[in-house]
Design a protein around this motif. Structure first.
Motif, mmCIF file in Angstrom:
data_model
loop_
_atom_site.group_PDB
_atom_site.id
_atom_site.type_symbol
_atom_site.label_atom_id
_atom_site.label_comp_id
_atom_site.label_asym_id
_atom_site.label_seq_id
_atom_site.Cartn_x
_atom_site.Cartn_y
_atom_site.Cartn_z
ATOM 1 N N ARG A 52 0.841 -1.204 0.000
ATOM 2 C CA ARG A 52 0.000 0.000 0.000
ATOM 3 C C ARG A 52 0.875 1.253 0.000
ATOM 4 O O ARG A 52 0.616 2.197 -0.739
ATOM 5 C CB ARG A 52 -0.919 0.010 1.211
ATOM 6 C CG ARG A 52 -1.886 1.174 1.200
ATOM 7 C CD ARG A 52 -2.685 1.207 2.474
ATOM 8 N NE ARG A 52 -4.029 1.677 2.223
ATOM 9 C CZ ARG A 52 -4.808 2.130 3.171
ATOM 10 N NH1 ARG A 52 -4.416 2.161 4.417
ATOM 11 N NH2 ARG A 52 -6.017 2.550 2.878
ATOM 12 N N ASN A 53 1.903 1.255 0.827
ATOM 13 C CA ASN A 53 2.804 2.410 0.891
ATOM 14 C C ASN A 53 3.513 2.639 -0.443
ATOM 15 O O ASN A 53 3.643 3.775 -0.895
ATOM 16 C CB ASN A 53 3.835 2.229 2.006
ATOM 17 C CG ASN A 53 3.203 2.176 3.379
ATOM 18 O OD1 ASN A 53 2.076 2.625 3.576
ATOM 19 N ND2 ASN A 53 3.921 1.612 4.324
ATOM 20 N N CYS A 122 -4.506 -0.971 -5.925
ATOM 21 C CA CYS A 122 -3.798 -2.227 -5.647
ATOM 22 C C CYS A 122 -4.617 -3.433 -6.109
ATOM 23 O O CYS A 122 -4.087 -4.338 -6.753
ATOM 24 C CB CYS A 122 -3.487 -2.351 -4.158
ATOM 25 S SG CYS A 122 -2.201 -1.255 -3.541
ATOM 26 N N MET A 123 -5.914 -3.432 -5.771
ATOM 27 C CA MET A 123 -6.777 -4.559 -6.165
ATOM 28 C C MET A 123 -6.887 -4.691 -7.679
ATOM 29 O O MET A 123 -6.879 -5.799 -8.212
ATOM 30 C CB MET A 123 -8.170 -4.388 -5.559
ATOM 31 C CG MET A 123 -8.230 -4.628 -4.082
ATOM 32 S SD MET A 123 -9.907 -4.326 -3.487
ATOM 33 C CE MET A 123 -9.555 -3.827 -1.812
ATOM 34 N N ILE A 130 1.475 -8.509 -6.868
ATOM 35 C CA ILE A 130 1.691 -9.524 -5.838
ATOM 36 C C ILE A 130 2.309 -10.771 -6.442
ATOM 37 O O ILE A 130 1.817 -11.299 -7.435
ATOM 38 C CB ILE A 130 0.354 -9.884 -5.147
ATOM 39 C CG1 ILE A 130 -0.220 -8.660 -4.440
ATOM 40 C CG2 ILE A 130 0.549 -11.036 -4.160
ATOM 41 C CD1 ILE A 130 -1.608 -8.859 -3.885
ATOM 42 N N GLU A 131 3.378 -11.234 -5.824
ATOM 43 C CA GLU A 131 3.990 -12.503 -6.205
ATOM 44 C C GLU A 131 3.318 -13.597 -5.378
ATOM 45 O O GLU A 131 3.548 -13.685 -4.170
ATOM 46 C CB GLU A 131 5.489 -12.489 -5.928
ATOM 47 C CG GLU A 131 6.282 -11.547 -6.800
ATOM 48 C CD GLU A 131 7.755 -11.625 -6.476
ATOM 49 O OE1 GLU A 131 8.322 -12.743 -6.566
ATOM 50 O OE2 GLU A 131 8.324 -10.582 -6.130
ATOM 51 N N SER A 137 2.413 -10.591 3.560
ATOM 52 C CA SER A 137 1.617 -9.824 4.519
ATOM 53 C C SER A 137 0.125 -10.085 4.353
ATOM 54 O O SER A 137 -0.346 -10.475 3.279
ATOM 55 C CB SER A 137 1.880 -8.328 4.362
ATOM 56 O OG SER A 137 1.232 -7.820 3.223
ATOM 57 N N ARG A 138 -0.584 -9.847 5.435
ATOM 58 C CA ARG A 138 -2.032 -9.982 5.408
ATOM 59 C C ARG A 138 -2.646 -8.948 4.460
ATOM 60 O O ARG A 138 -3.688 -9.201 3.875
ATOM 61 C CB ARG A 138 -2.583 -9.832 6.823
ATOM 62 C CG ARG A 138 -2.117 -10.962 7.749
ATOM 63 C CD ARG A 138 -2.455 -10.684 9.205
ATOM 64 N NE ARG A 138 -3.883 -10.607 9.424
ATOM 65 C CZ ARG A 138 -4.687 -11.648 9.616
ATOM 66 N NH1 ARG A 138 -4.183 -12.865 9.632
ATOM 67 N NH2 ARG A 138 -5.976 -11.472 9.815
ATOM 68 N N TYR A 139 -1.995 -7.808 4.285
ATOM 69 C CA TYR A 139 -2.490 -6.806 3.347
ATOM 70 C C TYR A 139 -2.477 -7.348 1.921
ATOM 71 O O TYR A 139 -3.426 -7.146 1.160
ATOM 72 C CB TYR A 139 -1.677 -5.518 3.434
ATOM 73 C CG TYR A 139 -2.185 -4.444 2.498
ATOM 74 C CD1 TYR A 139 -3.342 -3.733 2.804
ATOM 75 C CD2 TYR A 139 -1.540 -4.167 1.299
ATOM 76 C CE1 TYR A 139 -3.838 -2.760 1.948
ATOM 77 C CE2 TYR A 139 -2.029 -3.193 0.433
ATOM 78 C CZ TYR A 139 -3.173 -2.498 0.767
ATOM 79 O OH TYR A 139 -3.667 -1.546 -0.096
ATOM 80 N N GLU A 140 -1.414 -8.038 1.537
ATOM 81 C CA GLU A 140 -1.362 -8.629 0.205
ATOM 82 C C GLU A 140 -2.482 -9.653 0.025
ATOM 83 O O GLU A 140 -3.085 -9.741 -1.053
ATOM 84 C CB GLU A 140 -0.002 -9.285 -0.041
ATOM 85 C CG GLU A 140 1.126 -8.293 -0.171
ATOM 86 C CD GLU A 140 2.484 -8.952 -0.305
ATOM 87 O OE1 GLU A 140 2.591 -10.188 -0.146
ATOM 88 O OE2 GLU A 140 3.456 -8.220 -0.559
#
Length: 173
Positions: A52-53, A122-123, A130-131, A137-140
């Motif tokens: 996100r950052n 991001c979505m 995302i790999e 991370s839970r965010y991914e």
């Protein structure tokens, strides 16, 4: 569990290469519940949102390059910085951002925060960002589940949030 939710669960299992037993799937009501179950299966406990950052920095960089950065400081909402109806502004911004920007529409425009916008970007780009083999991370996990949900159901990216119920809020049977 209806057909749509069963298909979404299968997509999630396939994407993350996991199997969620029936007794666990019966307790998945919200996006956060799904994130928790997947995180447990993947043994992911890290909560920081580095992705996100990184994407937020890209958004800010694109705003600066397109000459819109100065207005951002004044408000938490996107509408204070870019005019939804000014196609040239949007085109310039998207050109510098490089990532896909989901269609916003008037329903979300006035209240869309930078955080919600960043999550939606991001979505919309989760497959590139995302790999799968290196989810850290839970965010991914949240972003991938959000992207999968939108792809399967057609719900708007801006409707996805951890507390949202698949059936009551997102209309998935």
């Amino acid at each position: 569990m209806g057909l749509d939710s069963a298909e979404l669960l299968m997509d999630v299992e396939r994407y993350f290469n996991i199997q969620i037993p029936g007794r666990e799937s019966e307790n998945i009501f919200t996006i956060q519940n799904m994130v928790d179950v997947v995180a447990t299966h993947l043994q992911v406990t890290y909560d920081r949102a580095l992705l996100r950052n990184k994407v937020f920095e890209s958004i800010m960089h694109a705003l600066a390059k397109s000459g819109r950065m100065g207005q951002w400081v004044m408000s938490d909402t996107l509408s204070s910085c870019i005019d939804l109806y000014h196609k040239e502004q949007w085109n310039t911004f998207q050109e510098y951002l490089i990532l896909s920007v989901p269609c916003i529409g008037e329903r979300y425009w006035g209240k869309l925060t930078w955080g919600a916008f960043t999550d939606a970007v991001c979505m919309a780009n989760y497959e590139e960002l995302i790999e799968r083999e290196r989810i850290s991370s839970r965010y991914e996990i949240y972003i991938a589940i959000g992207g999968l949900t939108v792809n399967k159901t057609g719900v708007a990216y801006y409707e996805i949030a951890p507390e949202k119920s698949f059936t009551d809020d997102l209309g998935i049977d």
